[in-house]
Design a protein around this motif. Structure first.
Motif, PDB file in Angstrom:
ATOM      1  N   TRP A 111       0.816  -1.210   0.000  1.00 29.00           N
ATOM      2  CA  TRP A 111       0.000   0.000   0.000  1.00 29.00           C
ATOM      3  C   TRP A 111       0.849   1.259   0.000  1.00 29.00           C
ATOM      4  CZ3 TRP A 111      -4.468  -0.258  -1.893  1.00 29.00           C
ATOM      5  CH2 TRP A 111      -5.215  -1.433  -1.785  1.00 29.00           C
ATOM      6  N   GLN A 116      -0.766   4.817  -0.809  1.00 24.13           N
ATOM      7  CA  GLN A 116      -1.723   4.879   0.288  1.00 24.13           C
ATOM      8  C   GLN A 116      -1.071   4.353   1.563  1.00 24.13           C
ATOM      9  OE1 GLN A 116      -5.848   3.591  -0.776  1.00 24.13           O
ATOM     10  NE2 GLN A 116      -4.948   3.102  -2.761  1.00 24.13           N
ATOM     11  N   GLU A 118      -1.264   5.152   4.528  1.00 23.07           N
ATOM     12  CA  GLU A 118      -2.130   5.106   5.705  1.00 23.07           C
ATOM     13  C   GLU A 118      -2.958   3.823   5.748  1.00 23.07           C
ATOM     14  OE1 GLU A 118      -4.596   6.408   2.336  1.00 23.07           O
ATOM     15  OE2 GLU A 118      -2.584   6.957   3.030  1.00 23.07           O
ATOM     16  N   ARG A 119      -2.969   3.071   4.664  1.00 21.74           N
ATOM     17  CA  ARG A 119      -3.793   1.863   4.593  1.00 21.74           C
ATOM     18  C   ARG A 119      -3.000   0.691   5.179  1.00 21.74           C
ATOM     19  NH1 ARG A 119      -7.549   0.319  -0.699  1.00 21.74           N
ATOM     20  NH2 ARG A 119      -8.507  -1.557   0.219  1.00 21.74           N
ATOM     21  N   THR A 172     -13.229  -2.655   4.516  1.00 27.20           N
ATOM     22  CA  THR A 172     -13.669  -1.537   3.683  1.00 27.20           C
ATOM     23  C   THR A 172     -12.567  -1.207   2.684  1.00 27.20           C
ATOM     24  OG1 THR A 172     -12.683   0.208   5.053  1.00 27.20           O
ATOM     25  CG2 THR A 172     -14.847  -0.638   5.737  1.00 27.20           C
ATOM     26  N   ASP A 173     -12.792  -0.140   1.937  1.00 31.69           N
ATOM     27  CA  ASP A 173     -11.772   0.271   0.972  1.00 31.69           C
ATOM     28  C   ASP A 173     -10.590   0.950   1.647  1.00 31.69           C
ATOM     29  OD1 ASP A 173     -12.925   2.669   1.689  1.00 31.69           O
ATOM     30  OD2 ASP A 173     -13.652   3.160  -0.328  1.00 31.69           O
ATOM     31  N   ARG A 174     -10.573   0.932   2.984  1.00 27.75           N
ATOM     32  CA  ARG A 174      -9.415   1.415   3.748  1.00 27.75           C
ATOM     33  C   ARG A 174      -8.647   0.270   4.412  1.00 27.75           C
ATOM     34  NH1 ARG A 174     -13.672   4.441   4.847  1.00 27.75           N
ATOM     35  NH2 ARG A 174     -14.003   3.480   6.883  1.00 27.75           N
ATOM     36  N   THR A 175      -9.119  -0.959   4.220  1.00 31.43           N
ATOM     37  CA  THR A 175      -8.473  -2.126   4.824  1.00 31.43           C
ATOM     38  C   THR A 175      -7.289  -2.559   3.970  1.00 31.43           C
ATOM     39  OG1 THR A 175     -10.610  -2.857   5.701  1.00 31.43           O
ATOM     40  CG2 THR A 175      -8.840  -4.500   5.611  1.00 31.43           C
ATOM     41  N   THR A 207     -13.046  -4.635  -2.361  1.00 26.88           N
ATOM     42  CA  THR A 207     -12.488  -3.515  -1.593  1.00 26.88           C
ATOM     43  C   THR A 207     -11.030  -3.226  -1.926  1.00 26.88           C
ATOM     44  OG1 THR A 207     -11.851  -4.998   0.217  1.00 26.88           O
ATOM     45  CG2 THR A 207     -14.040  -3.979   0.343  1.00 26.88           C
TER      46      THR A 207
END
Length: 393
Positions: A111, A116, A118-119, A172-175, A207
């Motif tokens: 990630w 990303q 933070e993911r 979720t799409d943040r996992t 996701t």
């Protein structure tokens, strides 16, 4: 006074001097039928002739050179694993714990490279076991493993086993990833249904989360497929392997797709001993044998025969046993009596089993256990159950 060996284990009062096939010989000469196989490590039993020959030959040539250089034996084993699995690439470790550490790093680096950083959150499950390093215990989250070892590595969401609503809400799409054992070993031989594995794959695809399978205990032919997830017809992005892959030699690996491994470039990870010529020569021989035509079919047949006998034991001893779990030769007896009492009664019958959570005893014999040894194991378990009933009377 503290003993010379750090006292972190509650060891049985047994010591063995020799092993052959599914049998171990104790210091006093007593032979024990081994249904633990070093906790699913001795996949081909003790002192398998082909493994002994491979180890001896390689030991006489070259043990270790470090990963500063190409290692042909390592390349050979990696090619075998890529040829027989979903993976495009492999990194070799010395243990399942080390494999778990790399899997966590690989997920987070993926990630980071995708822009990303933070993911980072990885979803894991109650009852899981991924090793005993600080990262691995943080992933599992069980109090008995983490108590006193804080502060723990952050970035894990722990869900109850089988709670589908919580899973859908958590991923979720943040996992970053979902990490799961297709069959929990330490957790009590709890099998994730094929439909759930398929649902996990679909959820991760929807996701973008990576799917990580921990097949340290359930892999390398133990269920009758080379890896347990194959029964569901799905593949992970990353997989941790160890135990049976070395047939008793300390060896582990992380298998990954090219996409999942995108962040693991030169200098991002390493191991002094991982993938040394000695371990990889043995590992290649194990994979060759387990992948031979008919071998895994035989594992399935032996597992079915063993399970049928165990179902009969449950029916004969309802005060002691509640049911049978698992697949292939990764089987568990859910106990009504205290599982450790059953393990001790089996010792008295010169039979070795392995306790697990949820009041289960694990039966993890060599994948090539002889049919007559299965019959003998059932007879000894029957006598052990009678001992437990007699002691409780």
């Amino acid at each position: 006074m503290i003993p010379a060996v750090l006292p972190t284990y509650n060891r049985a009062p047994l010591a063995f001097t020799k092993g052959e096939g599914s049998w171990l010989t104790a210091e006093d000469g007593t032979r024990y039928l081994d249904l633990g196989a070093g906790i699913a490590v001795n996949a081909l039993g003790h002192a398998h002739p082909a493994l002994v020959a491979t180890l001896t030959e390689q030991a006489g040539r070259l043990w270790h050179v470090s990963n500063l250089y190409r290692i042909p034996e390592q390349e050979r084993l990696a090619e075998l694993l890529v040829e027989n699995t979903f993976a495009d690439t492999v990194f070799f470790t010395n243990s399942g714990t080390e494999a778990a550490e790399l899997a966590i790093k690989m997920v987070r680096k993926y990630w980071y490279e995708k822009g990303q950083p933070e993911r980072v959150e990885i979803v894991t499950f109650e009852g899981s076991f991924h090793g005993r390093s600080t990262g691995a215990i943080a992933a599992a989250g069980a109090e008995k493993m983490v108590k006193g070892f804080g502060p723990l590595m952050p970035g894990f969401t722990h869900l109850k086993f089988g709670d589908h609503d919580a899973l859908r809400a958590a991923v979720t799409d943040r996992t970053a990833a979902v990490m799961i054992e297709p069959i929990q070993g330490e957790g009590g031989i709890r099998t994730l249904p094929d439909a759930c594995l398929k649902g996990l794959r679909d959820l991760c695809d929807a996701t973008g989360a990576l799917l990580v399978f921990d097949e340290v205990q359930c892999g390398m032919g133990r269920t009758g497929k080379l890896f347990a997830h194959e029964w569901a017809g799905v593949t992970p992005d990353i997989m941790m392997v160890a135990k049976g892959i070395g047939g008793g030699f300390p060896l582990g690996a992380v298998l990954a797709t090219e996409g999942a491994a995108v962040g693991m470039t030169a200098g991002s990870h390493g191991s002094t001993y991982g993938g040394n010529p000695l371990g990889c020569a043995v590992g290649a021989k194990v994979v060759e044998i387990v992948a031979e035509d008919g071998f895994l079919d035989a594992v399935g047949a032996k597992g079915a025969r063993f399970r049928q006998g165990l179902e009969g034991l449950v029916a004969s001893h309802p005060e002691v046993f509640e049911g049978v779990r698992g697949q292939g030769l990764m089987l568990g007896l859910k106990c009504k009596a205290t599982n450790t009492d059953v393990v001790k009664a089996a010792y008295a019958e010169h039979l070795l089993t392995v306790p697990a959570a949820d009041n289960v005893i694990r039966l993890l014999p060599a994948l090539n256990i002889a049919d007559e040894d299965i019959a003998e194991a059932l007879a000894r378990l029957d006598r052990a159950a009678s001992r437990v009933k007699a002691d409780a009377a």
